[in-house]
Design a protein around this motif. Sequence first.
Motif, mmCIF file in Angstrom:
data_model
loop_
_atom_site.group_PDB
_atom_site.id
_atom_site.type_symbol
_atom_site.label_atom_id
_atom_site.label_comp_id
_atom_site.label_asym_id
_atom_site.label_seq_id
_atom_site.Cartn_x
_atom_site.Cartn_y
_atom_site.Cartn_z
ATOM 1 N N ASN A 191 40.975 45.589 5.784
ATOM 2 C CA ASN A 191 41.395 46.738 4.691
ATOM 3 C C ASN A 191 42.011 47.965 5.175
ATOM 4 O OD1 ASN A 191 40.876 47.543 1.726
ATOM 5 N ND2 ASN A 191 39.076 48.763 2.447
ATOM 6 N N PHE A 192 42.175 47.844 6.487
ATOM 7 C CA PHE A 192 42.797 48.958 7.060
ATOM 8 C C PHE A 192 44.544 48.377 7.114
ATOM 9 C CE2 PHE A 192 44.689 50.514 11.328
ATOM 10 C CZ PHE A 192 44.951 51.871 10.720
ATOM 11 N N ALA A 193 45.221 49.167 6.326
ATOM 12 C CA ALA A 193 46.494 49.135 6.081
ATOM 13 C C ALA A 193 47.422 48.622 6.720
ATOM 14 C CB ALA A 193 47.284 50.057 4.854
ATOM 15 N N PRO A 194 47.788 49.392 8.039
ATOM 16 C CA PRO A 194 48.529 48.839 8.988
ATOM 17 C C PRO A 194 48.191 47.747 9.628
ATOM 18 C CG PRO A 194 47.878 51.110 9.167
ATOM 19 C CD PRO A 194 47.094 50.694 8.226
ATOM 20 N N LEU A 195 47.041 47.324 9.763
ATOM 21 C CA LEU A 195 46.778 46.043 10.435
ATOM 22 C C LEU A 195 46.783 44.811 9.424
ATOM 23 C CD1 LEU A 195 45.136 44.131 12.694
ATOM 24 C CD2 LEU A 195 42.952 44.899 11.625
ATOM 25 N N GLN A 196 46.698 45.234 8.175
ATOM 26 C CA GLN A 196 46.969 44.342 6.962
ATOM 27 C C GLN A 196 48.258 43.718 6.967
ATOM 28 O OE1 GLN A 196 46.471 45.209 2.663
ATOM 29 N NE2 GLN A 196 44.635 43.955 2.926
ATOM 30 N N ARG A 256 49.932 40.179 8.093
ATOM 31 C CA ARG A 256 50.621 39.423 6.968
ATOM 32 C C ARG A 256 52.082 39.119 7.465
ATOM 33 N NH1 ARG A 256 53.991 40.093 2.611
ATOM 34 N NH2 ARG A 256 53.732 38.790 0.829
ATOM 35 N N PHE A 257 52.711 39.930 8.077
ATOM 36 C CA PHE A 257 53.964 39.574 8.728
ATOM 37 C C PHE A 257 53.765 38.367 9.541
ATOM 38 C CE2 PHE A 257 57.128 40.381 12.076
ATOM 39 C CZ PHE A 257 58.321 40.266 11.303
ATOM 40 N N LEU A 258 53.112 38.465 10.536
ATOM 41 C CA LEU A 258 52.771 37.691 11.709
ATOM 42 C C LEU A 258 52.521 36.367 10.989
ATOM 43 C CD1 LEU A 258 51.373 39.916 14.774
ATOM 44 C CD2 LEU A 258 53.674 39.121 14.338
ATOM 45 N N GLY A 259 51.708 36.497 10.107
ATOM 46 C CA GLY A 259 51.188 35.077 9.707
ATOM 47 C C GLY A 259 52.224 34.426 8.741
ATOM 48 N N ASN A 260 53.087 35.207 8.178
ATOM 49 C CA ASN A 260 54.216 34.554 7.447
ATOM 50 C C ASN A 260 55.298 33.917 8.546
ATOM 51 O OD1 ASN A 260 54.041 34.347 4.576
ATOM 52 N ND2 ASN A 260 53.892 36.959 4.684
ATOM 53 N N VAL A 261 55.462 34.649 9.501
ATOM 54 C CA VAL A 261 56.331 34.080 10.663
ATOM 55 C C VAL A 261 55.765 32.938 10.961
ATOM 56 C CG1 VAL A 261 57.268 34.511 12.949
ATOM 57 C CG2 VAL A 261 57.350 36.247 11.370
ATOM 58 N N GLY A 262 54.544 32.851 11.441
ATOM 59 C CA GLY A 262 53.714 31.696 11.983
ATOM 60 C C GLY A 262 53.877 30.454 11.082
ATOM 61 N N VAL A 263 53.610 30.671 9.983
ATOM 62 C CA VAL A 263 53.641 29.577 8.910
ATOM 63 C C VAL A 263 55.058 29.094 8.525
ATOM 64 C CG1 VAL A 263 53.110 29.011 6.349
ATOM 65 C CG2 VAL A 263 51.527 30.369 7.496
#
Length: 516
Positions: free
Chosen positions: A231-236, A240-247
């Motif tokens: 829920n902490f926006a910068p972490l979220q 999300r960015f790193l997860g999309n790169v990984g996927v």
Amino acid sequence: MPSTNGSRPVPAHEVVIVGAGLGGIGAGVALRRIGVEDFVIIDKWPRVGGTWLANTYPGVAVDVPSPVYNFSFQPRSRWSRFFAPGAELQRYAEEVVDRQGLRGKLRLGSGAVRGDFDEEHDLWRIRLEDGSEITARYVIGAVGGLEQPHNPEIPGFDDYTGKVMHSSRWDHDYDYGGKRVAVIGTGATALQLIPELAKDVSHLTVYQRRAIWIGPKVDFPMGPVANAMLNFAPLQRTVRFLGNVGVNAGLGAGLAISDYPRVTSLGMSVAENAMKAWLFTQVRDPELRSKLTPDYRFGCKRPSISNTYFKTFTRPHVELVTDAIEHFTPTGIVSADGREREFDMVVCATGFKVMEKGYTPPYPIYGRDGLELGEFWDAHRFQAYQGVSVPKFPNAFLIVGPYAFAPGSYIPLIESTSAHAARVIKEARRRGATRVEVRQEPHDRYFARMDERAKKTHLFTQGCITSNTYYINYQGDGAAFRPSTQLEMYWENRHFPLDDYRFTTASVRELQEATS
């Protein structure tokens, strides 16, 4: 019927979006960003959600991490698990509709059955299941690729008298507990469904044509602490960015680096050995393990993840059949070894009709000069500029068209193609144009570039054609995917030259024709 402005009909809406899944919802948000408010989202289903509304089979869940599988404009920080069950994705779709103010734009319970472009008045006429017609200046097709169920074409299928279900049309009123059940198919859906069925049936038989590459699933409950952190926006945003790169790297790297076949082959070999090692930890019987080992290269078909699938086949009441199915009988199935097995229920986990004649699109669409889109694609191969636009189909855009999807999460695809359509509509409004159509040359250039790239990928160079992959259609093309990174997909859909489209106005054309 459209109203009139003088002698010229005015469409009922500026834009009609066909489909109220995440694709249609994303398109609606993109339109609002450019100031378009006169639009409607239609769907055959009674609620929003698309795939996540239709697919309710036991065990259904997203196979992309939940913190990644959400829109950039509305991240969700409350998930029950790292890989959320399907019902949560459907609820997320409802949340987006409400927060983005789209509820009043919905027209549900009556889907499109035909589309016709009115060349005289530069508008689309969409016929609905209830017999009514809706008109719009523009149409955005957001019918997902995983929409039309594919039932097996097996002799005697219609003679079977037991219960038959396709995984995407689950009948929750039927009690399969204690019954003899067969599952046809071992793809991404089946590996979620099979372990759940095995918990309750008396005997489960799985008919496998091709094994699937499977890795471990790093899944866990998303408790209050994890959700609070997200829920902490910068972490979220970072997750999300790193997860999309990984996927994207995990699912589409081999397609994106087709110019480096040695690197691709090495990467596939590493992945194959890792997944074979995972299988070894789950199944110690060498004969069973051999049956569960794919005979094609990693990446030919979409790989998946599971912690329970392999172990299910070690249970005494679960049987894996690798002999081909010969035919159905009124009470069961006969395999190639001549053995008949009787069942109370047969589940078809056999996927969807993707880029197939008569199903993509799922209803007739007529553009200029009476050209029907499905017939055009059948005769001239599936193609679309950036996966969005096709010549001779003015004022029409696709969310999931041919060569649109760079494998990974579907959300970046939706945001990319929605942005593309909105950008063109915005420019047409600025110019006062009533018709916009992609030019033939840039369309052909994109198609040639994608086709050349696709034919260099491992799908065509390392034996994937025989793997029965939906990545390759009946025409021998890889039209279901875009052989690029999602970063390229994102960039090109937002920065293509606007001159790749031709913008015209009906009144101006009429004047030119009258004076010529």
